[in-house]
Scaffold this motif. Structure first.
Motif, PDB file in Angstrom:
ATOM      1  N   THR A  28      21.504  62.085  70.265  1.00  0.00           N
ATOM      2  CA  THR A  28      22.374  61.094  69.642  1.00  0.00           C
ATOM      3  C   THR A  28      22.029  59.721  70.193  1.00  0.00           C
ATOM      4  N   ALA A  29      21.750  58.807  69.282  1.00  0.00           N
ATOM      5  CA  ALA A  29      21.328  57.463  69.676  1.00  0.00           C
ATOM      6  C   ALA A  29      22.443  56.706  70.388  1.00  0.00           C
ATOM      7  N   THR A  30      23.675  56.892  69.951  1.00  0.00           N
ATOM      8  CA  THR A  30      24.790  56.179  70.574  1.00  0.00           C
ATOM      9  C   THR A  30      24.882  56.490  72.061  1.00  0.00           C
ATOM     10  N   HIS A  31      24.792  57.747  72.402  1.00  0.00           N
ATOM     11  CA  HIS A  31      24.899  58.135  73.805  1.00  0.00           C
ATOM     12  C   HIS A  31      23.698  57.648  74.610  1.00  0.00           C
ATOM     13  N   LEU A  32      22.522  57.680  74.017  1.00  0.00           N
ATOM     14  CA  LEU A  32      21.335  57.187  74.723  1.00  0.00           C
ATOM     15  C   LEU A  32      21.479  55.711  75.072  1.00  0.00           C
ATOM     16  N   PHE A  33      21.824  54.894  74.073  1.00  0.00           N
ATOM     17  CA  PHE A  33      21.906  53.459  74.297  1.00  0.00           C
ATOM     18  C   PHE A  33      23.055  53.077  75.232  1.00  0.00           C
ATOM     19  N   ILE A  34      24.204  53.705  75.056  1.00  0.00           N
ATOM     20  CA  ILE A  34      25.343  53.414  75.933  1.00  0.00           C
ATOM     21  C   ILE A  34      25.035  53.866  77.356  1.00  0.00           C
ATOM     22  N   GLY A  35      24.380  55.006  77.503  1.00  0.00           N
ATOM     23  CA  GLY A  35      24.006  55.485  78.836  1.00  0.00           C
ATOM     24  C   GLY A  35      23.076  54.521  79.551  1.00  0.00           C
ATOM     25  N   VAL A  36      22.071  54.018  78.845  1.00  0.00           N
ATOM     26  CA  VAL A  36      21.155  53.039  79.450  1.00  0.00           C
ATOM     27  C   VAL A  36      21.899  51.755  79.801  1.00  0.00           C
ATOM     28  N   ALA A  37      22.777  51.318  78.911  1.00  0.00           N
ATOM     29  CA  ALA A  37      23.541  50.096  79.177  1.00  0.00           C
ATOM     30  C   ALA A  37      24.448  50.263  80.395  1.00  0.00           C
ATOM     31  N   LEU A  38      25.095  51.427  80.516  1.00  0.00           N
ATOM     32  CA  LEU A  38      25.971  51.663  81.664  1.00  0.00           C
ATOM     33  C   LEU A  38      25.188  51.717  82.976  1.00  0.00           C
ATOM     34  N   MET A  39      23.962  52.204  82.925  1.00  0.00           N
ATOM     35  CA  MET A  39      23.152  52.249  84.142  1.00  0.00           C
ATOM     36  C   MET A  39      22.604  50.878  84.514  1.00  0.00           C
ATOM     37  N   ALA A  40      22.357  50.026  83.526  1.00  0.00           N
ATOM     38  CA  ALA A  40      21.658  48.767  83.783  1.00  0.00           C
ATOM     39  C   ALA A  40      22.573  47.572  84.031  1.00  0.00           C
ATOM     40  N   TYR A  41      23.693  47.471  83.328  1.00  0.00           N
ATOM     41  CA  TYR A  41      24.461  46.230  83.380  1.00  0.00           C
ATOM     42  C   TYR A  41      25.045  45.889  84.754  1.00  0.00           C
ATOM     43  N   PRO A  42      25.386  46.835  85.629  1.00  0.00           N
ATOM     44  CA  PRO A  42      25.940  46.422  86.926  1.00  0.00           C
ATOM     45  C   PRO A  42      24.994  45.561  87.766  1.00  0.00           C
ATOM     46  N   TYR A  43      23.697  45.647  87.513  1.00  0.00           N
ATOM     47  CA  TYR A  43      22.747  44.832  88.271  1.00  0.00           C
ATOM     48  C   TYR A  43      22.851  43.355  87.929  1.00  0.00           C
ATOM     49  N   PHE A  44      23.427  43.033  86.772  1.00  0.00           N
ATOM     50  CA  PHE A  44      23.499  41.648  86.317  1.00  0.00           C
ATOM     51  C   PHE A  44      24.887  41.037  86.460  1.00  0.00           C
ATOM     52  N   ILE A  45      25.879  41.816  86.862  1.00  0.00           N
ATOM     53  CA  ILE A  45      27.263  41.354  86.978  1.00  0.00           C
ATOM     54  C   ILE A  45      27.675  41.373  88.440  1.00  0.00           C
ATOM     55  N   SER A  46      28.203  40.243  88.919  1.00  0.00           N
ATOM     56  CA  SER A  46      28.599  40.185  90.328  1.00  0.00           C
ATOM     57  C   SER A  46      30.115  40.259  90.527  1.00  0.00           C
ATOM     58  N   ASN A  47      30.887  40.013  89.484  1.00  0.00           N
ATOM     59  CA  ASN A  47      32.341  40.039  89.579  1.00  0.00           C
ATOM     60  C   ASN A  47      32.848  41.444  89.257  1.00  0.00           C
ATOM     61  N   SER A  48      33.669  42.006  90.128  1.00  0.00           N
ATOM     62  CA  SER A  48      34.155  43.379  89.954  1.00  0.00           C
ATOM     63  C   SER A  48      35.044  43.526  88.724  1.00  0.00           C
ATOM     64  N   TYR A  49      35.885  42.528  88.456  1.00  0.00           N
ATOM     65  CA  TYR A  49      36.779  42.602  87.300  1.00  0.00           C
ATOM     66  C   TYR A  49      35.997  42.577  85.992  1.00  0.00           C
ATOM     67  N   VAL A  50      34.984  41.740  85.935  1.00  0.00           N
ATOM     68  CA  VAL A  50      34.144  41.674  84.750  1.00  0.00           C
ATOM     69  C   VAL A  50      33.374  42.986  84.578  1.00  0.00           C
ATOM     70  N   MET A  51      32.926  43.553  85.692  1.00  0.00           N
ATOM     71  CA  MET A  51      32.192  44.812  85.639  1.00  0.00           C
ATOM     72  C   MET A  51      33.070  45.922  85.061  1.00  0.00           C
ATOM     73  N   VAL A  52      34.304  46.010  85.486  1.00  0.00           N
ATOM     74  CA  VAL A  52      35.218  47.033  84.965  1.00  0.00           C
ATOM     75  C   VAL A  52      35.481  46.787  83.481  1.00  0.00           C
TER      76      VAL A  52
END
Length: 71
Positions: A28-52
């Motif tokens: 399923t493409a939705t799960h693939l893309f969301i999974g990659v996004a969930l693994m990658a985005y924390p590296y670019f966000i420094s604020n905990s509230y924004v991350m959540v």
């Protein structure tokens, strides 16, 4: 390095890995893309509230995308 940030980034990355693995097995493409996004985005966000906030939105998007794929 904020311990809260480290814990949250590890949590969302672990959830992302599980979602990505599920999407790869179910093909399923939705799960693939969301999974990659969930693994990658924390590296670019420094604020905990924004991350959540972004993590919750991505997980909500996964649920909506799954329902759209099933219809």
């Amino acid at each position: 390095m904020d311990p809260t940030w480290f814990l949250l980034s590890s949590l969302f990355s672990l959830i992302g890995l599980a979602v990505f693995t599920y999407g790869r097995r179910q093909r399923t493409a939705t799960h693939l893309f969301i999974g990659v996004a969930l693994m990658a985005y924390p590296y670019f966000i420094s604020n905990s509230y924004v991350m959540v906030g972004i993590g919750v939105l991505l997980l909500f998007g996964m649920v909506v995308g799954q329902r759209l794929e099933n219809n």
